[in-house]
Write a protein that holds these residues in place. Structure first.
Motif, PDB file in Angstrom:
ATOM      1  N   ARG A 133      24.561 -21.779 -18.950  1.00 36.53           N
ATOM      2  CA  ARG A 133      25.006 -23.149 -18.605  1.00 36.53           C
ATOM      3  C   ARG A 133      24.951 -23.351 -17.156  1.00 36.53           C
ATOM      4  NH1 ARG A 133      30.363 -26.445 -20.264  1.00 36.53           N
ATOM      5  NH2 ARG A 133      29.680 -28.400 -19.305  1.00 36.53           N
ATOM      6  N   ALA A 134      25.490 -22.440 -16.448  1.00 34.34           N
ATOM      7  CA  ALA A 134      25.497 -22.570 -15.102  1.00 34.34           C
ATOM      8  C   ALA A 134      24.014 -22.329 -14.404  1.00 34.34           C
ATOM      9  CB  ALA A 134      26.358 -21.343 -14.476  1.00 34.34           C
ATOM     10  N   GLY A 135      23.231 -21.505 -15.065  1.00 33.67           N
ATOM     11  CA  GLY A 135      21.896 -21.253 -14.418  1.00 33.67           C
ATOM     12  C   GLY A 135      21.046 -22.484 -14.644  1.00 33.67           C
ATOM     13  N   GLY A 136      21.320 -23.199 -16.149  1.00 34.24           N
ATOM     14  CA  GLY A 136      20.638 -24.421 -16.063  1.00 34.24           C
ATOM     15  C   GLY A 136      20.985 -25.452 -15.433  1.00 34.24           C
ATOM     16  N   GLN A 137      22.355 -25.673 -15.012  1.00 38.48           N
ATOM     17  CA  GLN A 137      22.781 -26.608 -14.205  1.00 38.48           C
ATOM     18  C   GLN A 137      22.247 -26.779 -12.721  1.00 38.48           C
ATOM     19  OE1 GLN A 137      26.979 -26.433 -14.694  1.00 38.48           O
ATOM     20  NE2 GLN A 137      27.090 -27.976 -16.366  1.00 38.48           N
ATOM     21  N   ALA A 138      22.101 -25.179 -12.203  1.00 41.57           N
ATOM     22  CA  ALA A 138      21.559 -25.089 -10.886  1.00 41.57           C
ATOM     23  C   ALA A 138      20.144 -25.559 -11.015  1.00 41.57           C
ATOM     24  CB  ALA A 138      21.774 -23.457 -10.404  1.00 41.57           C
ATOM     25  N   LEU A 139      19.226 -25.005 -11.981  1.00 40.68           N
ATOM     26  CA  LEU A 139      18.039 -25.696 -12.117  1.00 40.68           C
ATOM     27  C   LEU A 139      17.892 -27.035 -12.002  1.00 40.68           C
ATOM     28  CD1 LEU A 139      14.969 -24.485 -12.002  1.00 40.68           C
ATOM     29  CD2 LEU A 139      15.099 -24.625 -14.413  1.00 40.68           C
ATOM     30  N   THR A 140      18.326 -27.713 -12.838  1.00 39.70           N
ATOM     31  CA  THR A 140      18.806 -29.102 -13.052  1.00 39.70           C
ATOM     32  C   THR A 140      19.010 -29.915 -11.438  1.00 39.70           C
ATOM     33  OG1 THR A 140      19.230 -29.094 -15.253  1.00 39.70           O
ATOM     34  CG2 THR A 140      19.532 -31.224 -14.097  1.00 39.70           C
ATOM     35  N   ALA A 141      19.880 -28.991 -10.913  1.00 38.15           N
ATOM     36  CA  ALA A 141      20.350 -29.395  -9.424  1.00 38.15           C
ATOM     37  C   ALA A 141      19.155 -29.676  -8.476  1.00 38.15           C
ATOM     38  CB  ALA A 141      21.682 -29.085  -8.934  1.00 38.15           C
ATOM     39  N   LEU A 142      18.398 -28.373  -8.739  1.00 32.44           N
ATOM     40  CA  LEU A 142      17.303 -28.489  -7.842  1.00 32.44           C
ATOM     41  C   LEU A 142      16.011 -29.369  -8.022  1.00 32.44           C
ATOM     42  CD1 LEU A 142      15.652 -26.467  -5.827  1.00 32.44           C
ATOM     43  CD2 LEU A 142      15.053 -25.091  -7.626  1.00 32.44           C
ATOM     44  N   SER A 143      16.040 -29.437  -9.392  1.00 29.69           N
ATOM     45  CA  SER A 143      15.115 -30.730  -9.812  1.00 29.69           C
ATOM     46  C   SER A 143      15.242 -32.063  -9.559  1.00 29.69           C
ATOM     47  CB  SER A 143      15.139 -30.609 -11.331  1.00 29.69           C
ATOM     48  OG  SER A 143      14.026 -31.648 -11.705  1.00 29.69           O
ATOM     49  N   TRP A 193       7.888 -20.351 -18.478  1.00 33.72           N
ATOM     50  CA  TRP A 193       8.725 -21.138 -17.627  1.00 33.72           C
ATOM     51  C   TRP A 193       8.795 -22.595 -18.209  1.00 33.72           C
ATOM     52  CZ3 TRP A 193      11.986 -20.753 -13.966  1.00 33.72           C
ATOM     53  CH2 TRP A 193      12.221 -22.007 -13.164  1.00 33.72           C
ATOM     54  N   ILE A 194       7.598 -22.669 -18.789  1.00 29.40           N
ATOM     55  CA  ILE A 194       7.608 -24.340 -19.595  1.00 29.40           C
ATOM     56  C   ILE A 194       8.813 -24.283 -20.339  1.00 29.40           C
ATOM     57  CG2 ILE A 194       5.958 -23.702 -21.634  1.00 29.40           C
ATOM     58  CD1 ILE A 194       6.370 -26.901 -19.061  1.00 29.40           C
ATOM     59  N   GLU A 195       9.072 -23.242 -21.352  1.00 32.38           N
ATOM     60  CA  GLU A 195      10.334 -23.080 -22.127  1.00 32.38           C
ATOM     61  C   GLU A 195      11.790 -23.476 -21.323  1.00 32.38           C
ATOM     62  OE1 GLU A 195      10.574 -19.794 -24.917  1.00 32.38           O
ATOM     63  OE2 GLU A 195       8.312 -19.767 -25.126  1.00 32.38           O
ATOM     64  N   VAL A 196      11.809 -22.742 -20.185  1.00 32.58           N
ATOM     65  CA  VAL A 196      12.849 -23.097 -19.336  1.00 32.58           C
ATOM     66  C   VAL A 196      13.091 -24.570 -19.113  1.00 32.58           C
ATOM     67  CG1 VAL A 196      13.914 -22.633 -17.041  1.00 32.58           C
ATOM     68  CG2 VAL A 196      12.843 -20.911 -18.424  1.00 32.58           C
ATOM     69  N   LEU A 197      12.094 -25.226 -18.793  1.00 30.33           N
ATOM     70  CA  LEU A 197      12.088 -26.541 -18.245  1.00 30.33           C
ATOM     71  C   LEU A 197      12.216 -27.213 -19.659  1.00 30.33           C
ATOM     72  CD1 LEU A 197       8.626 -26.756 -15.985  1.00 30.33           C
ATOM     73  CD2 LEU A 197      11.230 -26.576 -15.356  1.00 30.33           C
ATOM     74  N   HIS A 198      11.711 -26.885 -20.606  1.00 24.88           N
ATOM     75  CA  HIS A 198      12.267 -27.502 -22.110  1.00 24.88           C
ATOM     76  C   HIS A 198      13.444 -27.596 -22.456  1.00 24.88           C
ATOM     77  CE1 HIS A 198       8.386 -29.382 -23.680  1.00 24.88           C
ATOM     78  NE2 HIS A 198       7.913 -28.159 -23.735  1.00 24.88           N
ATOM     79  N   THR A 199      14.052 -26.396 -22.164  1.00 26.06           N
ATOM     80  CA  THR A 199      15.427 -25.872 -22.579  1.00 26.06           C
ATOM     81  C   THR A 199      16.364 -26.902 -21.851  1.00 26.06           C
ATOM     82  OG1 THR A 199      14.924 -23.774 -23.316  1.00 26.06           O
ATOM     83  CG2 THR A 199      17.366 -24.147 -22.774  1.00 26.06           C
ATOM     84  N   THR A 200      16.190 -26.951 -20.604  1.00 19.33           N
ATOM     85  CA  THR A 200      16.996 -27.738 -19.565  1.00 19.33           C
ATOM     86  C   THR A 200      16.845 -29.068 -19.570  1.00 19.33           C
ATOM     87  OG1 THR A 200      15.451 -27.409 -17.772  1.00 19.33           O
ATOM     88  CG2 THR A 200      17.142 -25.658 -17.932  1.00 19.33           C
TER      89      THR A 200
END
Length: 325
Positions: A133-143, A193-200
């Motif tokens: 969850r924290a990793g996804g939130q960090a990537l979303t914040a970067l986005s 990586w596209i799965e990461v972007l999908h998941t988040t």
């Protein structure tokens, strides 16, 4: 072989980068003055290499050195530039000078703004364990800070120069707080990586074909990569009319069957190409496109990965929302 256009490019780099301008000169020559860059590559391949130079099997390294130090001595003979002065890092408040920064920092992060420690942290990302969850939130914040989907190599991409200083600070801060791409794939159990972007939920409209990442730009244009979507979105955001995949005119040698297409066509007939290749293959592709443009009388703008950090510099003249000095 140095030209007046080379002097003008150096003057612009000095204005933007100050004392650290030589570190960005080689790559800017490739994108802004490809003929001059090719001449320097020819020097590397035909002369220095042939004379048993230390880097006789590394023409690109010889080109890098020639473009930096040759341009430095040519510029030093005609002008000076300000010394690097102490400045305060807006992220950690440390006092430093540009001379303490490594060349890769200047090339990735642009004109001196953040201290070496903050730049290294942003490059390496958050260390230590993190939850999915924290990793996804960090990537979303970067986005959110970038205003775009982060590419898989976000930690190595240049930080955009044509954004407000506060937003650039937010991007670097978010990079430092975000786990690496490999760590994010592991945390989220994603195979790509596209799965990461999908998941988040960052890029719900993209999918991964055999090559590239097909996705849709804000104006509905299909794009073959996230980089192409970045360019297309910039054009839309800045009021630049553009058509996707225009056909190049027929040419008996360079476009025999008439199947060659550009990435975009602007309202005044200018063609825009995104070239993600590097080194010798990249230069050969630029040269081929330049030749076709010259033979057909079409103005061609070639955009490379480093240009994604400052699209205003490349395309700002076509924007109805930017006043170019």
């Amino acid at each position: 072989m140095w030209t007046k256009d080379g002097d003008l490019l150096v003057d612009a780099l000095i204005e933007a980068y100050g004392a650290m301008w030589p570190w960005v000169c080689p790559r800017r020559l490739v994108t802004r003055l490809p003929a001059l860059a090719e001449s320097l590559h020819g020097l590397a391949r035909q002369k220095l290499i042939g004379q048993g130079h230390t880097y006789r099997d590394r023409a690109d390294t010889v080109y890098e050195h020639a473009a930096m130090y040759g341009a430095f001595h040519a510029a030093r003979a005609r002008r000076s530039w300000p010394n690097a002065l102490p400045q305060t890092c807006p992220l950690c408040r440390a006092v430093f000078t540009a001379g303490q920064l490594n060349p890769w920092i200047i090339r990735q992060f642009g004109p001196s703004r953040w201290c070496k420690k903050c730049c290294v942290t942003a490059r390496n990302g958050r260390s230590g364990a993190a939850t999915p969850r924290a990793g996804g939130q960090a990537l979303t914040a970067l986005s959110v800070s970038m205003g775009a989907a982060p590419p898989q190599d976000f930690s190595q991409r240049p930080v955009p120069l044509d954004l407000p200083a506060e937003q650039r600070d937010a991007i670097v801060s978010a990079m430092a707080a975000c786990p690496s791409a490999a760590s994010l794939r592991g945390l989220l159990g994603a195979g790509s990586w596209i799965e990461v972007l999908h998941t988040t939920g960052i890029v719900p409209d993209a999918w991964r074909p055999a090559r590239g990442t097909y996705c849709v730009a804000a104006d509905g244009h299909p794009c073959r990569s996230l980089a192409e979507r970045t360019i297309d979105d910039w054009l839309s955001c800045h009021g630049v009319e553009h058509q996707i995949e225009p056909a190049w005119p027929h040419h008996p040698q360079l476009n025999t069957h008439g199947h060659r297409r550009a990435d975009w066509r602007l309202s005044d007939g200018t063609y825009v190409e995104y070239a993600g290749l590097t080194n010798e293959d990249y230069l050969a592709k630029i040269q081929a496109k330049q030749q076709l443009a010259q033979h057909t009388g079409i103005r061609l703008i070639v955009i490379t990965p480093p240009d994604l950090a400052n699209l205003t510099e490349v395309l700002g003249a076509w924007s109805s929302k930017i006043r170019i000095k």
